[in-house]
Design an enzyme around this catalytic site. Structure first.
Site, PDB file in Angstrom:
ATOM      1  N   ASN A 183       0.871  -1.180   0.000  1.00 10.03           N
ATOM      2  CA  ASN A 183       0.000   0.000   0.000  1.00 10.03           C
ATOM      3  C   ASN A 183       0.906   1.228   0.000  1.00 10.03           C
ATOM      4  O   ASN A 183       1.480   1.574   1.023  1.00 10.03           O
ATOM      5  CB  ASN A 183      -0.890  -0.038   1.250  1.00 10.03           C
ATOM      6  CG  ASN A 183      -1.716   1.217   1.416  1.00 10.03           C
ATOM      7  OD1 ASN A 183      -1.804   2.051   0.523  1.00 10.03           O
ATOM      8  ND2 ASN A 183      -2.336   1.347   2.587  1.00 10.03           N
ATOM      9  N   LYS A 230       0.048   4.235  -0.329  1.00 13.06           N
ATOM     10  CA  LYS A 230      -0.616   5.429   0.241  1.00 13.06           C
ATOM     11  C   LYS A 230      -0.361   6.634  -0.668  1.00 13.06           C
ATOM     12  O   LYS A 230      -0.302   6.475  -1.888  1.00 13.06           O
ATOM     13  CB  LYS A 230      -0.150   5.652   1.688  1.00 13.06           C
ATOM     14  CG  LYS A 230      -0.265   4.371   2.534  1.00 13.06           C
ATOM     15  CD  LYS A 230      -0.074   4.589   4.003  1.00 13.06           C
ATOM     16  CE  LYS A 230      -0.203   3.253   4.718  1.00 13.06           C
ATOM     17  NZ  LYS A 230      -0.205   3.363   6.172  1.00 13.06           N
ATOM     18  N   HIS A 265      -9.557   1.293   4.662  1.00 12.64           N
ATOM     19  CA  HIS A 265      -8.312   1.472   5.419  1.00 12.64           C
ATOM     20  C   HIS A 265      -8.573   2.444   6.569  1.00 12.64           C
ATOM     21  O   HIS A 265      -9.349   3.391   6.426  1.00 12.64           O
ATOM     22  CB  HIS A 265      -7.209   2.013   4.497  1.00 12.64           C
ATOM     23  CG  HIS A 265      -5.866   1.983   5.138  1.00 12.64           C
ATOM     24  ND1 HIS A 265      -5.469   2.933   6.045  1.00 12.64           N
ATOM     25  CD2 HIS A 265      -4.839   1.103   5.039  1.00 12.64           C
ATOM     26  CE1 HIS A 265      -4.248   2.637   6.470  1.00 12.64           C
ATOM     27  NE2 HIS A 265      -3.848   1.534   5.875  1.00 12.64           N
ATOM     28  N   GLU A 307      -6.961   4.838   7.653  1.00 13.39           N
ATOM     29  CA  GLU A 307      -6.704   6.245   7.318  1.00 13.39           C
ATOM     30  C   GLU A 307      -7.903   6.853   6.596  1.00 13.39           C
ATOM     31  O   GLU A 307      -8.210   8.039   6.771  1.00 13.39           O
ATOM     32  CB  GLU A 307      -5.413   6.353   6.496  1.00 13.39           C
ATOM     33  CG  GLU A 307      -4.195   6.131   7.392  1.00 13.39           C
ATOM     34  CD  GLU A 307      -2.978   5.562   6.699  1.00 13.39           C
ATOM     35  OE1 GLU A 307      -2.900   5.590   5.457  1.00 13.39           O
ATOM     36  OE2 GLU A 307      -2.088   5.056   7.423  1.00 13.39           O
ATOM     37  N   GLU A 366      -5.582  -4.813  10.537  1.00 15.14           N
ATOM     38  CA  GLU A 366      -4.545  -3.800  10.761  1.00 15.14           C
ATOM     39  C   GLU A 366      -4.847  -3.019  12.044  1.00 15.14           C
ATOM     40  O   GLU A 366      -5.634  -2.056  12.014  1.00 15.14           O
ATOM     41  CB  GLU A 366      -4.505  -2.814   9.592  1.00 15.14           C
ATOM     42  CG  GLU A 366      -4.171  -3.449   8.265  1.00 15.14           C
ATOM     43  CD  GLU A 366      -3.612  -2.418   7.297  1.00 15.14           C
ATOM     44  OE1 GLU A 366      -2.492  -2.616   6.822  1.00 15.14           O
ATOM     45  OE2 GLU A 366      -4.282  -1.397   7.052  1.00 15.14           O
ATOM     46  N   GLY A 406       2.408   2.276  10.779  1.00 12.39           N
ATOM     47  CA  GLY A 406       3.396   3.338  10.647  1.00 12.39           C
ATOM     48  C   GLY A 406       4.121   3.682  11.937  1.00 12.39           C
ATOM     49  O   GLY A 406       4.786   4.718  12.016  1.00 12.39           O
ATOM     50  N   SER A 409       3.191  -2.134  10.357  1.00 12.54           N
ATOM     51  CA  SER A 409       4.633  -2.215  10.650  1.00 12.54           C
ATOM     52  C   SER A 409       5.250  -3.561  10.293  1.00 12.54           C
ATOM     53  O   SER A 409       6.171  -4.025  10.979  1.00 12.54           O
ATOM     54  CB  SER A 409       4.917  -1.836  12.110  1.00 12.54           C
ATOM     55  OG  SER A 409       4.582  -0.478  12.345  1.00 12.54           O
TER      56      SER A 409
HETATM   57  P1  PGA Z   1       2.793   0.317   7.595  1.00 17.01           P
HETATM   58  O1  PGA Z   1       1.317   0.540   6.963  1.00 17.01           O
HETATM   59  O2  PGA Z   1       3.288  -0.996   7.035  1.00 17.01           O
HETATM   60  O3  PGA Z   1       3.594   1.492   7.109  1.00 17.01           O
HETATM   61  O4  PGA Z   1       2.620   0.258   9.057  1.00 17.01           O
HETATM   62  C1  PGA Z   1       0.439  -0.539   6.781  1.00 17.01           C
HETATM   63  C2  PGA Z   1      -0.867  -0.052   6.224  1.00 17.01           C
HETATM   64  O5  PGA Z   1      -1.371   0.994   6.649  1.00 17.01           O
HETATM   65  O6  PGA Z   1      -1.456  -0.701   5.325  1.00 17.01           O
END
Ligand code: PGA
Length: 244
Positions: A11, A13, A95, A97, A165, A171, A204
């Site tokens: 992803n 983003k 997601h 976010e 997640e 992140g 992560s």
């Molecule tokens: P990350 O993000 O691997 O940077 O923690 C995962 C995600 O939000 O899909």
């Protein structure tokens, strides 16, 4: 009973310009015959050029969102059919976010998923608890409610992937224990409308922890943010998934 397919999904983003297509191309050169699915979901602007660059390779291209309507007066939005037209095979929906930044509810996610599946896309539906919810012991209740409300009718392995997640792991470099991941994935598997739906862990995931995470029962792959931006890092995660 068919086993769930393994999938390593990246992803990107809101990261990536045309120059970064070279990362996707080097991944495609490194994995010519993959024993698991490999997917990159770049920003919308890169879907078409990435799909062209990766045509005929083992690396698939996906999107990060779509609108629930087929078409019409929705300025700035993108329909599922447009994503297919641009070369996407998958779309990430719900997601955390988007749930946070755009107020997306699970019911909206289900409507988007229904539209995406009708257009022929595989939907990667994201679920996850906040840190406050985990500390309050609400994780399973939250995640199972999201699952019940975010899946459209007709969700099955051919059109649906679930990504667990935990919001506090995205992140942050913080990862749940393998026991915590196993607890949620076991609970999700028990409630899936089709037990062959793939269950990804996200939050992560890095080259250094991927092997341990992929060893957890009912983890069929990963949704990877930051570590998917560089082919070298994502490649190590894919290799760990192959070996799992
Ligand atoms: P990350 O993000 O691997 O940077 O923690 C995962 C995600 O939000 O899909």
């Amino acid at each position: 009973m068919p086993k769930p397919c393994k999938l390593a999904a990246g992803n990107w983003k809101m990261n990536g310009l045309r120059a970064d297509l070279s990362e996707a191309e080097s991944l495609a050169r490194a994995f010519t015959a993959a024993s698991c699915g490999i997917l990159i979901c770049p920003p919308a602007t890169l879907i078409a050029p990435m799909a062209e660059a990766l045509a005929g390779s083992a690396v698939m291209v996906g999107a990060q969102d779509c609108h629930p309507a087929e078409k019409g007066a929705h300025t700035g939005d993108i329909s599922a059919q447009m994503l297919v037209d641009a070369g996407a095979r998958h779309v990430i929906l719900g997601h955390s976010e988007r749930r946070a930044d755009h107020g997306e509810t699970s019911h909206l996610v289900a409507a988007k998923a229904a539209a995406a599946q009708a257009a022929g896309l595989v939907t990667i539906i994201c679920l996850g608890e906040s840190e406050v919810q985990r500390d309050a012991g609400q994780t399973l209740g939250v995640v199972l409610a999201q699952l019940a409300d975010s899946l459209p009718a007709g969700a099955e392995a051919a059109n649906t992937v679930i990504a667990y997640e935990p919001i506090w792991a995205i992140g942050t470099g913080r990862v749940p224990s393998v026991a915590q991941i196993a607890e949620v994935h076991d609970a999700l598997r028990a409630k899936l409308p089709d037990p062959a739906i793939s269950l990804l862990y996200g939050g992560s995931v890095k080259p250094d922890n991927a092997t341990e995470i992929f060893a957890v029962e009912n983890v069929d792959g990963a949704l990877v943010g930051g570590a998917s931006l560089k082919a070298a890092d994502f490649g190590r995660i894919i290799t760990a998934l192959h070996a799992a």
